[in-house]
Design an enzyme around this catalytic site. Structure first.
Site, PDB file in Angstrom:
ATOM      1  N   GLY A  74       0.807  -1.218   0.000  1.00  0.00           N
ATOM      2  CA  GLY A  74       0.000   0.000   0.000  1.00  0.00           C
ATOM      3  C   GLY A  74       0.833   1.258   0.000  1.00  0.00           C
ATOM      4  N   GLY A  75       2.122   1.141  -0.389  1.00  0.00           N
ATOM      5  CA  GLY A  75       2.962   2.326  -0.502  1.00  0.00           C
ATOM      6  C   GLY A  75       3.222   3.048   0.799  1.00  0.00           C
ATOM      7  CB  SER A 107       3.736  -3.312  -3.076  1.00  0.00           C
ATOM      8  OG  SER A 107       3.862  -1.991  -3.538  1.00  0.00           O
TER       9      SER A 107
END
Length: 511
Positions: A78-79, A161
């Site tokens: 989710g960055g 991610s």
């Protein structure tokens, strides 16, 4: 279940602690708890809350405290601004493992709640609270996972991610200190945004504190106590992105809140930690998708658009840097559907800068550290594995996205175990055969620290990354054509280029 006390009130921006006994009670495990508040999520915050530090566990019904099953801990992405992969169902991987693993996923603080940074916060709180949440979860697993049949001495962490970026940060946490929390690591689309020093983020803290009325009314010395006294809605309204200093808004950076170099948990820029061998030496599996940048890159119509996009997201890049980027990334033709002429170039450059090359460059450093000078780097004792995910989907191709960021997730967990909006219909039709192949490799690595031992029937042996020179050998995962391949010279050379820009991208000190 709670793995830490609610991070509210005086516990905001502090390292997580054990839940208070009064907060622990018997509850039926029939629904997921709220995830942590994400960037720019407005009221009424559906499914999100400041009180969010919960963990979910899937285990065979026959498991006992003596089962000692391998444990798979998934760190969602989710960055660092969202809990984007929350509450994915782990039931199928437990079943497909032959009921031989325990699966864990959890929430951690993100955005302003998890990554606000300042020396003022350090004096009255803890930096990188979101990463400390992850560390607390790993301690919770170490302490309690045997109650679910898991082996606390055989935990594999897997991140997607920002979760994969977190995996790299845990491998190098505290200078590579081994706290016995995990024995293997899977990095799925390693994410390396700019990760600044604390002093470079004081402006960000000022924006929040001033907007909340916590500097003008209270002064710098008491800003933290003022912020802790604000209600959730006031602070969440400030959990938004803004242009980095020297840039104009819009556009804002894609990832505004990120981990910072705090000198303790994160002792130096990520590349530096791996270049200097300050990380845990253990089996790892690193990989990326072919078109990592397609979901993020701006729809560039000109070289100037590419330069602006990179400087908006990596603000220390100079005009000379962006000209150098363009010299390494000439215009790609033909254009992709629904995109401007320079989008394919921007997509490739951003995907390699932020995901693909950090993964390949870390593999290079990991292999060098694991391989004795007298031993071939291709020896299986190195236990380093790499992949490129290249499963093609007609909808993605028609949209000009190729094989985008973490497209393999539905194959890892099974397409019925993710939200329908996150799953391509092709995983139920022409790409269905790749699902058992991918799931088998991931389960095998969790169980045996080797993706081939328990691989699916008919799946090829996944050979170790050889790491010779700047390139290496990786598994190309593709429906009907999964096989080993080498990293091309052009890709390897571009990754050397990006590592050279690492200082100004706040990934690497040198350069």
């Amino acid at each position: 279940m709670r793995y830490a006390a609610a991070p509210v009130g005086d516990l905001r921006w502090r390292a997580p602690i054990e839940p208070r006994p009064s907060a622990i009670s018997w509850e039926p495990a029939l629904r997921f708890q709220p995830v942590c508040l994400g960037n720019a999520v407005p009221p009424p915050y559906p499914g999100e809350d400041e009180d969010c530090l919960f963990v979910s566990v899937w285990t065979p019904s026959s498991a006992t405290v003596n089962s000692k099953l391998p444990v798979w801990v998934f760190i969602q992405g989710g960055g660092y601004v969202f809990n984007s992969n929350a509450n994915w169902d782990g039931a199928e991987v437990v079943e497909k493992s032959g009921h031989n693993i325990v699966m864990v996923n959890f929430n951690y603080r993100v955005g302003v709640w998890g990554f606000l940074a300042s020396e003022r916060l350090r004096k009255d709180g803890d930096l990188n609270a979101g990463l400390l949440d992850q560390r607390r979860l790993l301690l919770w697993v170490k302490q309690y996972i045997s109650k679910f049949g898991g082996d606390p001495n055989h935990v594999v962490i897997h991140g997607a991610s920002a979760g994969a970026g977190s995996v790299a940060l845990h491998l190098s946490a505290y200078g590579g200190r081994d706290d016995g929390l995990f024995v293997g690591a899977i990095s799925e689309s390693l994410f390396f945004p700019a990760q600044p020093y604390v002093a470079e983020l004081e402006w960000q803290f000022d924006r929040i504190a001033q907007s909340a009325g916590c500097i003008a009314a209270y002064g710098n010395d008491t800003a933290m106590s003022c912020l802790r006294g604000k209600d959730m809605a006031t602070l969440q309204a400030l959990n938004i992105a803004a242009a980095f200093p020297g840039r104009t808004a819009p556009p804002n950076p894609l990832f505004y809140w990120t981990p910072c170099i705090d000198g303790d948990l994160i002792q130096d820029l990520p590349y530096v930690m791996f270049e200097t061998g300050r990380f845990l030496k253990m089996p790892v599996m690193f990989g990326t998708d072919t078109d990592e940048g397609s979901s993020f890159a701006s729809n560039a119509a000109s070289p100037d658009d590419i330069s602006a996009f990179f400087q908006d997201n990596y603000p220390y890049l100079t005009s000379n840097d962006t000209q150098s980027i363009l010299s390494h990334y000439p215009k790609i033709t033909p254009p992709l559907p629904f995109h401007a002429a320079w989008f394919p170039t921007n997509s490739l450059a951003y995907g390699e800068a932020t995901f693909i090359c950090p993964s390949l460059n870390l593999l290079k450093h990991i292999t060098a550290a694991l391989t004795p000078p007298s031993q071939s780097s291709s020896s299986s004792s190195s236990r380093v594995f790499a992949y490129r995910y290249n499963v093609r989907d007609a909808v993605n191709l028609a949209a000009g996205l190729g094989t985008p960021h973490i497209f393999e997730a539905a194959a890892v967990f099974g397409p019925r175990n993710l939200p329908p909006a996150d799953v391509s219909a092709s995983y139920f039709t022409y790409n269905a055969p790749i699902v058992p192949v991918v799931m088998g490799y991931w389960i095998s690595f969790v169980r045996a620290l080797d993706p081939s031992v328990y691989r699916a029937a008919g799946a090829p042996v996944w050979e170790c990354w050889d790491g010779n020179g700047e390139g290496g050998q990786r598994l190309k995962i593709e429906t009907g054509d999964t096989c080993m391949e080498g990293v091309g010279d052009g890709e390897a050379e571009r990754c050397v280029f990006w590592e050279g820009l690492g200082r100004r991208m706040r990934q690497r000190r040198k350069g």
